[in-house]
Write a protein that holds these residues in place. Structure first.
Motif, PDB file in Angstrom:
ATOM      1  N   HIS A 174       9.523   2.016  -1.602  1.00 46.80           N
ATOM      2  CA  HIS A 174       8.127   1.971  -1.189  1.00 46.80           C
ATOM      3  C   HIS A 174       8.048   2.467   0.246  1.00 46.80           C
ATOM      4  CE1 HIS A 174       7.606  -0.629  -4.724  1.00 46.80           C
ATOM      5  NE2 HIS A 174       6.336  -0.273  -4.657  1.00 46.80           N
ATOM      6  N   THR A 175       7.166   3.417   0.500  1.00 48.29           N
ATOM      7  CA  THR A 175       7.113   4.035   1.824  1.00 48.29           C
ATOM      8  C   THR A 175       5.684   4.399   2.197  1.00 48.29           C
ATOM      9  OG1 THR A 175       7.877   5.926   3.150  1.00 48.29           O
ATOM     10  CG2 THR A 175       7.613   6.300   0.783  1.00 48.29           C
ATOM     11  N   LEU A 176       5.431   4.362   3.492  1.00 45.48           N
ATOM     12  CA  LEU A 176       4.165   4.830   4.058  1.00 45.48           C
ATOM     13  C   LEU A 176       4.302   6.240   4.609  1.00 45.48           C
ATOM     14  CD1 LEU A 176       3.287   1.513   5.918  1.00 45.48           C
ATOM     15  CD2 LEU A 176       2.110   2.406   3.902  1.00 45.48           C
ATOM     16  N   GLY A 177       5.484   6.841   4.407  1.00 52.04           N
ATOM     17  CA  GLY A 177       5.761   8.169   4.937  1.00 52.04           C
ATOM     18  C   GLY A 177       6.617   8.088   6.184  1.00 52.04           C
ATOM     19  N   HIS A 178       7.673   8.900   6.239  1.00 54.37           N
ATOM     20  CA  HIS A 178       8.643   8.749   7.330  1.00 54.37           C
ATOM     21  C   HIS A 178       8.087   9.151   8.694  1.00 54.37           C
ATOM     22  CE1 HIS A 178       9.214  12.935   5.942  1.00 54.37           C
ATOM     23  NE2 HIS A 178       9.575  13.194   7.181  1.00 54.37           N
ATOM     24  N   ASP A 179       6.912   9.783   8.715  1.00 56.69           N
ATOM     25  CA  ASP A 179       6.295  10.106  10.004  1.00 56.69           C
ATOM     26  C   ASP A 179       5.221   9.089  10.401  1.00 56.69           C
ATOM     27  OD1 ASP A 179       4.547  10.787   7.993  1.00 56.69           O
ATOM     28  OD2 ASP A 179       4.063  12.775   8.784  1.00 56.69           O
ATOM     29  N   PHE A 180       5.115   8.002   9.634  1.00 58.37           N
ATOM     30  CA  PHE A 180       4.127   6.966   9.937  1.00 58.37           C
ATOM     31  C   PHE A 180       4.533   6.202  11.192  1.00 58.37           C
ATOM     32  CE2 PHE A 180       2.731   2.464   9.410  1.00 58.37           C
ATOM     33  CZ  PHE A 180       1.359   2.668   9.393  1.00 58.37           C
ATOM     34  N   VAL A 181       3.605   6.067  12.143  1.00 53.01           N
ATOM     35  CA  VAL A 181       3.839   5.285  13.350  1.00 53.01           C
ATOM     36  C   VAL A 181       2.904   4.088  13.308  1.00 53.01           C
ATOM     37  CG1 VAL A 181       3.807   5.230  15.872  1.00 53.01           C
ATOM     38  CG2 VAL A 181       4.513   7.318  14.671  1.00 53.01           C
ATOM     39  N   PRO A 182       3.436   2.883  13.058  1.00 52.02           N
ATOM     40  CA  PRO A 182       2.572   1.718  12.917  1.00 52.02           C
ATOM     41  C   PRO A 182       1.974   1.281  14.246  1.00 52.02           C
ATOM     42  CG  PRO A 182       4.870   1.147  12.497  1.00 52.02           C
ATOM     43  CD  PRO A 182       4.846   2.583  12.868  1.00 52.02           C
ATOM     44  N   PRO A 183       0.882   0.517  14.203  1.00 54.41           N
ATOM     45  CA  PRO A 183       0.309  -0.041  15.426  1.00 54.41           C
ATOM     46  C   PRO A 183       1.330  -0.917  16.150  1.00 54.41           C
ATOM     47  CG  PRO A 183      -1.204  -0.302  13.584  1.00 54.41           C
ATOM     48  CD  PRO A 183       0.091   0.178  13.010  1.00 54.41           C
ATOM     49  N   SER A 184       1.114  -1.125  17.434  1.00 52.04           N
ATOM     50  CA  SER A 184       2.086  -1.825  18.277  1.00 52.04           C
ATOM     51  C   SER A 184       1.921  -3.341  18.199  1.00 52.04           C
ATOM     52  CB  SER A 184       1.944  -1.344  19.721  1.00 52.04           C
ATOM     53  OG  SER A 184       2.166   0.046  19.798  1.00 52.04           O
TER      54      SER A 184
ATOM     55  N   GLY B  77       7.817  -6.621  16.021  1.00 46.63           N
ATOM     56  CA  GLY B  77       8.427  -5.300  16.053  1.00 46.63           C
ATOM     57  C   GLY B  77       9.447  -5.075  14.958  1.00 46.63           C
ATOM     58  N   GLY B  78      10.085  -6.148  14.484  1.00 45.21           N
ATOM     59  CA  GLY B  78      11.078  -6.007  13.437  1.00 45.21           C
ATOM     60  C   GLY B  78      10.492  -5.667  12.085  1.00 45.21           C
ATOM     61  N   LEU B  79       9.178  -5.763  11.932  1.00 43.13           N
ATOM     62  CA  LEU B  79       8.520  -5.452  10.648  1.00 43.13           C
ATOM     63  C   LEU B  79       7.788  -4.116  10.694  1.00 43.13           C
ATOM     64  CD1 LEU B  79       7.040  -8.965   9.731  1.00 43.13           C
ATOM     65  CD2 LEU B  79       9.348  -8.065   9.347  1.00 43.13           C
ATOM     66  N   ARG B  80       7.934  -3.383  11.787  1.00 47.39           N
ATOM     67  CA  ARG B  80       7.210  -2.107  11.943  1.00 47.39           C
ATOM     68  C   ARG B  80       8.044  -0.960  11.396  1.00 47.39           C
ATOM     69  NH1 ARG B  80       6.818  -0.402  16.728  1.00 47.39           N
ATOM     70  NH2 ARG B  80       4.835   0.688  16.619  1.00 47.39           N
ATOM     71  N   TYR B  81       8.321  -0.968  10.103  1.00 48.30           N
ATOM     72  CA  TYR B  81       9.148   0.070   9.483  1.00 48.30           C
ATOM     73  C   TYR B  81       8.398   0.693   8.318  1.00 48.30           C
ATOM     74  CZ  TYR B  81      13.191   2.432   7.463  1.00 48.30           C
ATOM     75  OH  TYR B  81      14.046   3.387   6.969  1.00 48.30           O
ATOM     76  N   HIS B  82       8.498   2.018   8.208  1.00 53.05           N
ATOM     77  CA  HIS B  82       7.674   2.736   7.211  1.00 53.05           C
ATOM     78  C   HIS B  82       8.155   2.555   5.781  1.00 53.05           C
ATOM     79  CE1 HIS B  82      11.008   5.637   7.840  1.00 53.05           C
ATOM     80  NE2 HIS B  82      10.769   5.978   6.588  1.00 53.05           N
ATOM     81  N   GLY B  83       9.423   2.161   5.605  1.00 51.80           N
ATOM     82  CA  GLY B  83       9.977   2.066   4.265  1.00 51.80           C
ATOM     83  C   GLY B  83      10.451   0.662   3.935  1.00 51.80           C
TER      84      GLY B  83
ATOM     85  N   LYS C 259       0.794  -1.230   0.000  1.00 54.81           N
ATOM     86  CA  LYS C 259       0.000   0.000   0.000  1.00 54.81           C
ATOM     87  C   LYS C 259       0.826   1.279   0.000  1.00 54.81           C
ATOM     88  CE  LYS C 259      -4.257  -1.847   2.014  1.00 54.81           C
ATOM     89  NZ  LYS C 259      -5.302  -1.683   3.049  1.00 54.81           N
ATOM     90  N   GLY C 260       2.152   1.168   0.155  1.00 55.90           N
ATOM     91  CA  GLY C 260       2.999   2.350   0.143  1.00 55.90           C
ATOM     92  C   GLY C 260       3.185   2.887  -1.264  1.00 55.90           C
ATOM     93  N   THR C 261       3.699   4.104  -1.352  1.00 56.17           N
ATOM     94  CA  THR C 261       4.006   4.710  -2.647  1.00 56.17           C
ATOM     95  C   THR C 261       5.495   4.571  -2.938  1.00 56.17           C
ATOM     96  OG1 THR C 261       4.268   6.866  -1.564  1.00 56.17           O
ATOM     97  CG2 THR C 261       2.119   6.367  -2.519  1.00 56.17           C
ATOM     98  N   PHE C 262       5.850   4.485  -4.198  1.00 56.22           N
ATOM     99  CA  PHE C 262       7.239   4.340  -4.624  1.00 56.22           C
ATOM    100  C   PHE C 262       7.780   5.731  -4.913  1.00 56.22           C
ATOM    101  CE2 PHE C 262      10.392   3.109  -8.046  1.00 56.22           C
ATOM    102  CZ  PHE C 262      11.310   2.549  -7.169  1.00 56.22           C
ATOM    103  N   GLU C 263       8.515   6.272  -3.956  1.00 52.86           N
ATOM    104  CA  GLU C 263       8.991   7.644  -4.091  1.00 52.86           C
ATOM    105  C   GLU C 263      10.176   7.871  -3.155  1.00 52.86           C
ATOM    106  OE1 GLU C 263       5.584   9.927  -3.044  1.00 52.86           O
ATOM    107  OE2 GLU C 263       5.829   9.622  -0.893  1.00 52.86           O
ATOM    108  N   TYR C 264      10.812   9.021  -3.287  1.00 56.42           N
ATOM    109  CA  TYR C 264      11.897   9.361  -2.385  1.00 56.42           C
ATOM    110  C   TYR C 264      11.338   9.698  -1.006  1.00 56.42           C
ATOM    111  CZ  TYR C 264      15.788   9.518  -5.685  1.00 56.42           C
ATOM    112  OH  TYR C 264      16.781   9.176  -6.567  1.00 56.42           O
ATOM    113  N   ASP C 265      11.994   9.165   0.017  1.00 55.28           N
ATOM    114  CA  ASP C 265      11.602   9.467   1.392  1.00 55.28           C
ATOM    115  C   ASP C 265      12.806   9.270   2.298  1.00 55.28           C
ATOM    116  OD1 ASP C 265      10.012  10.217   3.521  1.00 55.28           O
ATOM    117  OD2 ASP C 265       8.965   8.311   3.700  1.00 55.28           O
ATOM    118  N   PHE C 266      12.723   9.894   3.479  1.00 54.18           N
ATOM    119  CA  PHE C 266      13.755   9.707   4.489  1.00 54.18           C
ATOM    120  C   PHE C 266      13.643   8.319   5.113  1.00 54.18           C
ATOM    121  CE2 PHE C 266      13.037  14.347   4.517  1.00 54.18           C
ATOM    122  CZ  PHE C 266      14.333  14.794   4.310  1.00 54.18           C
ATOM    123  N   GLY C 267      14.772   7.797   5.556  1.00 55.22           N
ATOM    124  CA  GLY C 267      14.757   6.526   6.258  1.00 55.22           C
ATOM    125  C   GLY C 267      14.420   6.664   7.721  1.00 55.22           C
TER     126      GLY C 267
END
Length: 434
Positions: A323-333, A337-343, A303-311
């Protein structure tokens, strides 16, 4: 007697890592400087990484030599076993042949030491005294803690706060290996203080923990460097030792996978297993279906977009095309935990854009259901991250049952879940939600 384990000798440990960049049909887009937005140069990465890792990040060589000192440490647990999941096959009543590469046999209990060891080695060779890093579930943090202990480095870990609270035994393991562990967001960095000011109850995120670790390294006065456990090219390259071993082991099994599966957070586990097989395909060899499995609560590839983003959250790292959900995305808890990354790794993202891999998002409870099925048949409790790959492997095996096809399925068991039993307790109690 039917063979279950396919083992290589220590003399067969690969002596090179595979760099898929050499075989990509379309080159990766360059990383961009966070300030100028111009393509990054090797000199721009010097505050973060030693020269050898920077060279590997930019390398286009297909094979990169593994230092002898790194192989000496690898020999503690490598080659890792390739196992035919015969009891699982029987339980599913499937004609499929299911194999798993068991990375849970490493000292830290996961695949992460495959890159932690060389990263610590190269930093030691460069005269670095301290390494800073982030960790989610703690698999990467514990691996780097051990690697730093082996090579005489100080290790400082910023652990995502929700995982810090959920997984005290992972924290204890890191401390046993000699690391200092700080819950992120923390009061130790500007990025952490800003996050706490915005939300005093912030559960944290990998992006935010990266910001804190990067800030600590950059402001160290040159005594510290930063180490990343996934995403970057050199990290995925180090992990390809898994897939290179698996290629040899599938020969021992007189088989070849039709489907290769791995859990995907930042991409190092999936890439480590799948990239050598995809490399064979891109050079004219046999084709495989490569399936990257992510949590539906953090659906970066699906569901992420393919674009430039911060890590990272604070925007301190280079921008990468991914592919990113946005560098300010905070996933549910979620417990994985190792898969909770926005990019997602630029390499994995590029392969997805080229239709060389499939992406699948799966919910938490379905993953734990698969993990329990696997544990009760194969006797290994998978880490929550690994249950994503288990889920997809079971689903593919059941699809074979429906179609009557006898396909060969290979997946990565990226780590054991011995430090994650609270997650299973919560699952049995009905406390886990999708």
């Amino acid at each position: 007697m039917s063979q279950t384990k396919f083992l290589l000798s220590e003399a067969q440990i690969p002596t090179t890592w595979y760099n898929v960049v050499a075989d990509l049909p379309k080159p990766l887009d360059p990383m961009l400087h966070p300030g100028t937005r111009e393509p990054i140069t090797p000199a721009d990465l010097e505050p973060l990484f030693p020269a050898e890792l920077i060279a590997q990040e930019f390398s286009t060589d297909r094979e990169v030599d593994i230092p002898g000192a790194v192989i000496d440490v690898y020999q503690q647990w490598r080659p890792s076993p390739l196992v035919r999941a015969r009891r699982l096959e029987k339980a599913l009543d499937t004609p499929a042949r299911i194999y798993f590469k068991n990375e849970g046999v490493s000292p830290a209990g996961s695949h992460k030491p495959n890159t932690a060891i060389p990263q610590a080695y190269y930093n030691k060779q460069a005269g670095v005294e301290r390494l800073t890093t982030e960790t989610g579930a703690g698999q990467w943090g514990s691996s780097l803690s051990l690697a730093c202990q082996y090579f005489g480095l100080v290790c400082e870990v910023y652990m995502v706060k929700v995982s810090y609270q959920q997984k005290p035994y992972r924290r204890g393991l890191m401390e046993t290996f000699g690391a200092s562990v700080t819950a992120s967001p923390s009061e130790l960095t500007e990025a952490g203080r800003a996050a706490l000011a915005a939300d005093p109850n912030s559960p944290g995120s990998l992006g935010l923990a990266i910001s804190e670790a990067v800030e600590a390294a950059v402001k160290s006065g040159g005594t510290a460097k930063y180490a990343l456990g996934s995403v970057l090219n050199h990290v995925l390259m180090h992990q390809t030792i898994m897939g290179k071993e698996a290629l040899l082991q599938m020969e021992l099994a007189e088989d070849y996978p039709d489907i290769v599966i791995g859990a995907a957070g930042g991409g190092s586990n999936f890439g480590g297993l799948a990239l050598p097989f995809l490399g064979e395909q891109m050079r004219g060899g046999r084709s495989v279906r490569a399936i990257a499995v992510e949590p539906s609560s953090c659906p970066t590839l699906t569901k992420g977009t393919f674009e430039y983003d911060f890590g990272d959250t604070a925007g301190m790292t280079p921008l990468t095309k991914m592919h990113t959900l946005g560098h300010d995305f905070v996933p549910p808890s979620i417990h994985a935990g190792g898969l909770r990354y926005h990019g997602m790794s630029p390499i994995i993202s590029q392969l997805k854009e080229l239709d060389l891999l499939e992406a699948r998002a799966v919910p938490q409870t379905a993953c734990f259901e698969a993990g329990v099925t696997f544990a009760r048949n194969e006797g290994i409790v998978p880490a929550p991250e690994s249950t994503h790959a288990v889920r997809a492997a079971i689903d593919e095996a059941l699809a074979c049952k429906e179609s009557g096809e006898s396909k060969s399925i290979l997946f990565s068991l990226s780590g054991h879940g011995h430090f994650d039993m609270q997650a299973y307790i919560d699952y049995f109690a009905g406390k886990l939600k999708d």
